[in-house]
Design a protein around this motif. Sequence first.
Motif: not given
Length: 191
Positions: A4-8, A26-32
């Motif tokens: 997944l894009k921008n998964l942390f 720093n990102f438009d969408e994130v998953i944490v």
Amino acid sequence: MKLLKNLFKFDVLDSTQDKAFELLKNFDEVIVIADRMEKGRGRYGNYWISDLGGLYMSIGFKNKSVEFSKRLLIITPICILDVLKFYDINGKIKIPNDIYYENKKICGILIEMKDNDVVLGIGLNVNQSQFPPDLSATSMFLIKNKFFNINEIAFKIYENLKILLNFDFDFIISQYNSFISKELVEFEYKS
């Protein structure tokens, strides 16, 4: 988990919500996602027990409206119930956005907005085998007597959320109302 894009993903965090807000700089969408949290919180700042075995996930969206956060409030419980149903678990909504199974809490949902950033927090009890005696809580493990893949569940929730965000909102409201616990009054959405 599928990419997944921008998964942390973290072993431990103070709060997935706080980390998502930080990353939205720093990102438009994130998953944490964290395996556990030390300062997990629910609505009104209530402490959320976040030990190993649960899914602790926050999804952050940059530059969104208050209207978007209201839609998330309705869409997210439907999303979670759909995913639970995939695992043959039939939950109910306790207004506004907790998920219960047989009068025991299985999931909490938190939506926070800072400036124009919205972060959706999900705490789902997945593989926990016990809870403090003063809590009326359950987990997928306690219901089905088997362990579940937390990463798979996280992906299903995210994938389902993205689909439901594109559904007709009147349909979503009717679904929300159909899942509300019978002891509670129906929710009426006012824009």
